[in-house]
Design a protein around this motif. Structure first.
Motif, short mmCIF file in Angstrom:
data_model
loop_
_atom_site.label_atom_id
_atom_site.label_comp_id
_atom_site.label_asym_id
_atom_site.label_seq_id
_atom_site.Cartn_x
_atom_site.Cartn_y
_atom_site.Cartn_z
N HIS A 170 -12.82 1.00 -3.18
CA HIS A 170 -11.78 2.02 -3.57
C HIS A 170 -12.47 2.66 -4.90
O HIS A 170 -12.20 3.65 -5.42
CB HIS A 170 -10.61 1.85 -3.56
N HIS A 173 -3.16 -2.48 -1.58
CA HIS A 173 -3.89 -1.25 -1.59
C HIS A 173 -4.57 -0.62 -0.52
O HIS A 173 -4.90 0.46 -0.40
CB HIS A 173 -5.03 -1.50 -2.77
N GLU A 174 -3.95 -1.11 0.72
CA GLU A 174 -4.40 -0.54 1.95
C GLU A 174 -3.10 -0.54 2.64
O GLU A 174 -1.83 -1.19 2.26
CB GLU A 174 -5.02 -1.65 2.74
N PRO A 175 -2.97 0.57 3.45
CA PRO A 175 -1.77 0.81 4.11
C PRO A 175 -1.21 -0.33 5.11
O PRO A 175 -1.85 -0.87 5.98
CB PRO A 175 -2.22 2.10 4.99
N GLY A 216 -6.57 4.16 -0.90
CA GLY A 216 -5.42 4.04 -0.11
C GLY A 216 -5.64 3.70 1.46
O GLY A 216 -4.97 3.78 2.19
#
Length: 261
Positions: free
Chosen positions: A56, A187-189, A73
């Motif tokens: 990211h 930080h990831e869905p 994200g």
């Protein structure tokens, strides 16, 4: 943690190491190679030391020989998933129509499109940010990405035509999501991680729907864990697919492969 001045490679390594980055030297090299100005490099280091995933921070991830755009994200493609790509190419080396469900950044679709020259590639994800990212990564090969829940997102004209169907489904059991590394958890869905009570809820839905979309002899491949592999194989056979498991000890990767008779 602000980077001390002057901005030198050793200063960046020190800042990254102090933040707990195990591969600080490698990360510093990637940041310096990606940043266009010293100010941009300093900002990248600040974001990395604050806990953002390296991909990211950089805006890209290396995947199966490609540089794949990864927006903030969006789920970061894992190196172990390159094994899924290799198994897909071995299972359907001449696939003309490819669909990638739960596509995230579109890394799988892009890798398959690169290897299967001229293939018609479609991808889908329920997360709007992921779909926007996938569209960027698939643009060069003419691939298309759709927003929606699994097969509901796909054009009806693909039914019965898909030679290769991949799905890097979420397979972390709900109760184990809080145990994931902070980079993923924060930080990831969640929709890209949480696979339901036993981690196989999405996999079962993908397997059950596959026969309506695969062409005769078409293949479905999905990633799972060693512990979940027996139940994942049963889900494939219950759906009417001939199923087998491929394992890479080196990458700790387990891929279930199903073929429509």
């Amino acid at each position: 943690m602000p980077v001390p001045a002057p901005l030198t490679p050793s200063a960046i390594v020190s800042a990254l190491r102090a933040a707990g980055c195990v591969f600080a030297e490698d990360e510093a090299e990637l940041i310096l190679a990606t940043a266009r100005t010293p100010e941009e490099a300093a900002g990248m280091v600040d974001r990395r030391t604050a806990g953002l995933p390296l991909e990211h921070v950089l805006g890209w991830a290396g995947f199966h020989g490609l540089r794949v755009t990864v927006a903030p994200g969006v789920f970061v493609p894992r190196r172990r998933t390159e094994f899924l790509v290799d198994q897909a190419l071995a299972a359907a080396p001449d696939a003309a129509v490819v669909v990638d469900l739960c596509c995230g950044s579109g890394a799988l679709g892009a890798a398959l499109a690169h290897a299967l020259d001229g293939a018609e590639v479609h991808a889908a994800d329920i997360d709007p940010a992921a779909v926007r990212c996938a569209r960027r990564n698939l643009a060069a090969c003419g691939g298309r990405a759709y927003e929606g829940d699994l097969y509901d997102a796909l054009p009806a004209g693909l039914r019965g035509r898909v030679g290769l169907l991949t799905a890097n489904v979420p397979y972390v059991p709900t109760a184990e999501v809080p145990l994931l590394p902070a980079e993923a958890r924060d930080h990831e869905p969640l929709v890209a991680l949480d696979g339901g009570a036993d981690g196989l809820a999405v996999l079962r839905r993908v397997a059950a729907g596959a026969p309506g979309w695969l062409a005769p002899g078409g293949s479905l491949l999905t990633e799972t864990s060693e512990r979940q592999a027996p139940a994942a194989l049963r889900a494939f056979t219950d759906a009417g697919l001939t199923a087998r498991l491929a394992v890479s000890d080196e990458l700790a990767a387990h891929v279930v492969i199903g073929v429509l008779p």
